[in-house]
Scaffold this active site. Structure first.
Site, PDB file in Angstrom:
ATOM      1  N   ASN A 109       0.859  -1.186   0.000  1.00  0.00           N
ATOM      2  CA  ASN A 109       0.000   0.000   0.000  1.00  0.00           C
ATOM      3  C   ASN A 109       0.892   1.232   0.000  1.00  0.00           C
ATOM      4  O   ASN A 109       2.029   1.183   0.485  1.00  0.00           O
ATOM      5  CB  ASN A 109      -0.885   0.013   1.248  1.00  0.00           C
ATOM      6  CG  ASN A 109      -1.825   1.197   1.265  1.00  0.00           C
ATOM      7  OD1 ASN A 109      -2.441   1.534   0.246  1.00  0.00           O
ATOM      8  ND2 ASN A 109      -1.938   1.864   2.402  1.00  0.00           N
ATOM      9  N   HIS A 111       0.881   5.152   1.407  1.00  0.00           N
ATOM     10  CA  HIS A 111       0.159   5.990   2.365  1.00  0.00           C
ATOM     11  C   HIS A 111       0.789   7.375   2.367  1.00  0.00           C
ATOM     12  O   HIS A 111       2.019   7.504   2.440  1.00  0.00           O
ATOM     13  CB  HIS A 111       0.229   5.369   3.765  1.00  0.00           C
ATOM     14  CG  HIS A 111      -0.508   6.162   4.781  1.00  0.00           C
ATOM     15  ND1 HIS A 111      -1.889   6.195   4.837  1.00  0.00           N
ATOM     16  CD2 HIS A 111      -0.080   6.999   5.753  1.00  0.00           C
ATOM     17  CE1 HIS A 111      -2.268   6.997   5.818  1.00  0.00           C
ATOM     18  NE2 HIS A 111      -1.188   7.512   6.382  1.00  0.00           N
ATOM     19  N   SER A 138       4.860   6.754   2.470  1.00  0.00           N
ATOM     20  CA  SER A 138       5.418   5.449   2.824  1.00  0.00           C
ATOM     21  C   SER A 138       4.804   4.370   1.944  1.00  0.00           C
ATOM     22  O   SER A 138       3.588   4.380   1.720  1.00  0.00           O
ATOM     23  CB  SER A 138       5.073   5.091   4.278  1.00  0.00           C
ATOM     24  OG  SER A 138       5.400   6.136   5.173  1.00  0.00           O
ATOM     25  N   ASP A 147      -2.841   0.697   7.849  1.00  0.00           N
ATOM     26  CA  ASP A 147      -1.614   1.511   7.702  1.00  0.00           C
ATOM     27  C   ASP A 147      -0.536   1.138   8.718  1.00  0.00           C
ATOM     28  O   ASP A 147       0.168   2.004   9.243  1.00  0.00           O
ATOM     29  CB  ASP A 147      -1.954   3.012   7.839  1.00  0.00           C
ATOM     30  CG  ASP A 147      -2.958   3.465   6.798  1.00  0.00           C
ATOM     31  OD1 ASP A 147      -2.958   2.903   5.686  1.00  0.00           O
ATOM     32  OD2 ASP A 147      -3.747   4.378   7.097  1.00  0.00           O
TER      33      ASP A 147
HETATM   34  C1  GRF Z   1      -2.636   8.800  -2.668  1.00  0.00           C
HETATM   35  O1  GRF Z   1      -2.376   9.964  -1.935  1.00  0.00           O
HETATM   36  C2  GRF Z   1      -2.246   7.579  -1.884  1.00  0.00           C
HETATM   37  O2  GRF Z   1      -1.149   7.793  -1.057  1.00  0.00           O
HETATM   38  C3  GRF Z   1      -3.476   7.332  -1.064  1.00  0.00           C
HETATM   39  O3  GRF Z   1      -4.550   7.637  -1.893  1.00  0.00           O
HETATM   40  C4  GRF Z   1      -4.127   8.579  -2.881  1.00  0.00           C
HETATM   41  C5  GRF Z   1      -4.430   7.986  -4.210  1.00  0.00           C
HETATM   42  O4  GRF Z   1      -4.162   8.874  -5.255  1.00  0.00           O
HETATM   43  N1  GRF Z   1      -3.488   5.972  -0.567  1.00  0.00           N
HETATM   44  P1  GRF Z   1      -4.140   8.341  -6.745  1.00  0.00           P
HETATM   45  O5  GRF Z   1      -5.485   7.687  -7.011  1.00  0.00           O
HETATM   46  O6  GRF Z   1      -3.015   7.349  -6.867  1.00  0.00           O
HETATM   47  O7  GRF Z   1      -3.917   9.552  -7.586  1.00  0.00           O
END
Ligand code: GRF
Length: 216
Positions: A109, A111, A138, A147
């Site tokens: 994932n 984050h 991260s 997370d």
């Molecule tokens: C990103 O900020 C990611 O870190 C979080 O959700 C957002 C997704 O953005 N988990 P995208 O769809 O990749 O533009």
């Protein structure tokens, strides 16, 4: 050795998916995306996948009676696609413990915070309110706890005077687009070892430069 086969799960705009698609387009990159799965039918990320010639699939969580039933459909789709690694990229559903255990060490994932600070949502606003001078993002392995999994790559960015949620999120997002492909590359190269909670990266150079903010 063949390329690592990756499924990417999204719910929205898919800019991190785009970063992964772009990385996979270079011939030397050790991974390829075999399927993009969205739980939202009109997620813009699906268009990005189609443009890149990657197979897409919509699995609407609302069509399932329980989280477990939805996750079973995800599991089947991922296995059918032949994926060995799953990348969550703005996928806005919690995964059940059954799924995360079955895929332990094989789900990533991204984050938008320097974990373990600022788990959950609204990370940029919370970072601004906390007054931190360094914020970031991260990539981690997914565990049943939100997370909370072992960290693979992190990037720090400065919080600048006058930042608001928008300016800070843009700076973090640019870093996200660097570290997600990097994490997948390291895994594809077989250099990531998980020992308990700690990830070791074989042959990693490390970056000794401290990021000071404000600068001295
Ligand atoms: C990103 O900020 C990611 O870190 C979080 O959700 C957002 C997704 O953005 N988990 P995208 O769809 O990749 O533009």
């Amino acid at each position: 050795m063949g390329k690592l086969k990756v499924a990417v799960l999204i719910s929205g705009r898919g800019s991190n998916l785009q970063a992964l698609l772009d990385a996979c387009a270079s011939p030397g990159f050790p991974a390829r995306i075999v399927r993009v799965i969205s739980n939202v039918a009109d997620a813009f990320g699906l268009e990005r996948a189609k443009r890149a010639g990657v197979a897409t699939q919509v699995i609407d969580h609302k069509a399932f009676p329980s989280r477990e039933a939805f996750d079973a459909a995800l599991d089947e789709a991922i296995r059918t696609a032949g994926a060995e690694l799953v990348c969550l990229a703005g996928f806005m559903r919690l995964l059940s413990p059954g799924f995360t255990e079955a895929w332990r060490g094989r789900v990533l994932n991204i984050h938008p915070a320097l974990l373990p600070s600022f788990k959950g949502l609204h990370t940029h606003q919370r970072a601004l309110e906390a007054g931190v001078k360094l914020h970031g993002c991260s990539v981690h392995f997914v565990t049943p706890d939100l997370d909370d999994g072992p960290l693979i790559v992190q990037a720090a960015v400065p919080v600048l005077e006058g930042d608001d949620e928008d300016s800070l999120s843009k700076r973090v997002l640019a870093a996200e687009h660097r570290i997600y492909p990097l994490a997948v590359k390291l895994i594809g190269e077989g250099r990531v070892r998980l020992e308990g909670r700690v990830v070791h990266i074989d042959g990693a150079a490390g970056n000794p430069a401290a990021l000071l903010n404000p600068a001295d």
